[in-house]
Enzyme design. Structure first.
Site, PDB file in Angstrom:
ATOM      1  N   HIS A  44      61.503   7.077  65.270  1.00  0.00           N
ATOM      2  CA  HIS A  44      62.155   7.874  66.313  1.00  0.00           C
ATOM      3  C   HIS A  44      63.143   6.971  67.053  1.00  0.00           C
ATOM      4  O   HIS A  44      63.016   5.749  67.055  1.00  0.00           O
ATOM      5  CB  HIS A  44      61.138   8.494  67.273  1.00  0.00           C
ATOM      6  CG  HIS A  44      60.429   7.498  68.128  1.00  0.00           C
ATOM      7  ND1 HIS A  44      59.400   6.713  67.653  1.00  0.00           N
ATOM      8  CD2 HIS A  44      60.609   7.143  69.429  1.00  0.00           C
ATOM      9  CE1 HIS A  44      58.959   5.944  68.613  1.00  0.00           C
ATOM     10  NE2 HIS A  44      59.680   6.169  69.704  1.00  0.00           N
TER      11      HIS A  44
ATOM     12  N   SER B 191      65.368   5.018  69.857  1.00  0.00           N
ATOM     13  CA  SER B 191      65.230   4.369  71.166  1.00  0.00           C
ATOM     14  C   SER B 191      66.182   3.180  71.201  1.00  0.00           C
ATOM     15  O   SER B 191      67.227   3.200  70.551  1.00  0.00           O
ATOM     16  CB  SER B 191      63.770   3.949  71.406  1.00  0.00           C
ATOM     17  OG  SER B 191      63.297   3.117  70.359  1.00  0.00           O
TER      18      SER B 191
END
Length: 518
Positions: free
Chosen positions: A227, A229
């Site tokens: 994911h 970031s």
């Protein structure tokens, strides 16, 4: 009785007065030892403290900005919307709110894509099948030129890469994506990837990444991300070892114009990464500074002292305006990647009756030595700067044009280079492509010494006038379906057959197009 009392009074006086005075003196000494230096400096300044080494330093160094007021919800929404707006594959440098950012954004579908920050050494590969069929995802790749977003480092830790953000924050895909960026740690075992699972405007929480998700090569960090970031890389030496990193020393100066009385030379101490040099070039643009010659590598160690820049020679007809011929750069400014610089200002000497001396002032030659404290005799780099009024600062035109050859579309070239550059255990990378092009073992070893072996092999394919169809066939035979898929998009869509541009933006030849006869 009275005589006894009178003989006892001096001792009482010493006890009552001497003990408090001694306590106060002891308290002051303890404060001097333990209080922060900035607190003591507000109270007094020692007579032996030297003033600043140089008073000619007009450009701002790359240091953390002051505390900015918290952004409102509407400002945050506008900030993230700006970063998600598609840039059509172009790299954009822009000040968004209080942050200087370099970013690129695209809409990605089931076929996947690759985002590349031009000239920054940073890419994000979204594999085919990472996005569900029938869906489109807005994806952005962001380089953060703001040290306030970097991890808080100790003296033993050094920043060796940029801070990179993948957006939107928290987005997840059906398959892991691959983020790639350069680092400058000398030992790959000392380079450790960090991640902050926070949005770009939130307070950062940096934590080291585990080995299964991050792979570090000699000069590159490749991270499989589940994911999106923030990511960066930090040099951390193991117990009893010494961490080191490679610096690039870049010399900047404005052109030497006729009748100009003063000239300032600035030397930057940068991480040996492409984006650090691009930051210095961007920082110099408003002031007309030009890069003078190639950057020079320097071996910088995190366990040693400050860096010194010493002026050792100035050509006749010029003199140093600064008070000192030796300037100091604090160790942590370089070790923590703050991109510091130091400058010297020179002026022409007053013209005398000698025409020869007057002619010498039309040219300036400067030699400087730079070294770390305690390593002057072991690790010293010599910087030489030369400029003249007659010299042309613009890039000279090529003497002769190379023979016509097919050119891959620049975006496809960079995408294939990013995919083929990392060495695989099976050798199914740029080396396999080189063997398909007829290179033997010795020539392949020579290619491995190039700054980008994959780019060198792709340029060789272009010189052989290979077509996109041939390249697609080779990638299919190599079972590199990711590369074949990238080529197929240019064969089947509107992207194929466009005029070729020479990478770097120096020339454009509308007469050269990809050969589509095969």
């Amino acid at each position: 009785m009275c005589s006894h009392e009178s003989s006892f009074q001096p001792a009482q006086f010493l006890l009552l007065v001497g003990v408090p005075v001694a306590s106060v003196l002891l308290l002051v000494q303890c404060l001097r030892w333990h209080c922060p230096r900035w607190l003591l400096q507000t109270c007094w300044k020692p007579d032996s403290q030297e003033g600043p080494v140089s008073h000619t330093d007009p450009l701002p160094e790359y240091e953390s900005p002051g505390q900015c007021p918290p952004a409102t919800s509407s400002e945050k929404d506008a900030f993230y919307q700006e970063l998600q707006r598609p840039t059509e594959g172009q790299t954009v440098i822009r000040q968004v709110m209080h942050k200087l950012l370099v970013f690129s954004a695209k809409e990605v579908d089931y076929h996947g894509d690759c985002l590349i920050l031009q000239d920054m050494g940073i890419s994000l590969f979204i594999p085919p099948g990472a996005v569900a069929v029938g869906r489109q995802e807005q994806v952005s790749l962001i380089l953060v030129w703001d040290l306030s977003d970097a991890p808080s480092l100790s003296r033993a830790q050094g920043l060796v890469s940029p801070v990179v953000a993948c957006g939107p924050h928290g987005a997840s895909f059906l398959k892991p994506c691959i983020l790639t960026f350069k680092h400058c740690a000398q030992q790959r075992s000392h380079a450790r990837a960090y991640s902050s699972d926070t949005a770009l405007l939130d307070a950062k929480d940096w934590r080291p990444l585990g080995q299964p998700g991050a792979y570090t090569s000699q000069d590159e960090c490749r991270i499989h991300i589940s994911h999106f970031s923030l990511f960066t890389c930090v040099a951390e030496a193991r117990m009893g070892r010494e961490a080191r990193k490679w610096l690039q020393l870049a010399v900047f100066c404005s052109p030497l114009e006729p009748g100009q009385s003063h000239l300032q030379v600035r030397v930057y101490f940068l991480n040996n990464t492409p984006c650090a040099l691009r930051w210095a070039i961007t920082n110099e643009q408003p002031h007309g500074g030009c890069l003078r010659g190639p950057c020079q590598l320097f071996d910088f160690t995190g366990a040693r002292g400050d860096q010194y820049l010493k002026l050792s020679y100035i050509s006749k007809g010029w003199e140093n305006v600064d008070d000192s011929s030796c300037q100091l750069v604090p160790h942590l400014h370089i070790w923590h990647g703050k991109c510091p610089f130091r400058s010297f200002c020179f002026r022409r000497k007053t013209a005398d009756k000698s025409k020869y001396c007057s002619a010498l002032t039309n040219e300036i030659i400067v030699t400087m030595h730079t070294f770390q404290d305690g390593l002057e005799t072991k690790y010293t780099e010599i910087l030489r700067f030369q400029a003249s009024e007659e010299e042309s600062w613009a890039a000279p035109p090529p003497i002769s044009q190379p023979p016509p050859c097919n050119r891959l579309p620049p975006e496809l070239f960079e995408q294939l280079r990013m995919l083929l550059e990392p060495n695989s255990i099976t050798g199914n990378d740029w080396r396999r492509l080189a063997s398909h092009l007829g290179l033997c073992g010795m020539k392949i070893r020579f290619m491995s010494c190039q700054p980008s072996p994959a780019a060198a092999v792709l340029e060789l394919f272009e010189e052989q006038n290979g077509s996109l169809q041939e390249l697609h066939c080779i990638m299919t035979v190599m079972e590199r379906l990711d590369c074949a898929s990238a080529v197929q998009r240019y064969l089947s869509g509107t992207q194929s057959g466009s005029p070729a541009q020479v990478r770097g933006g120096a020339w454009e030849n509308p007469g050269l197009e990809l050969d589509e006869r095969l």
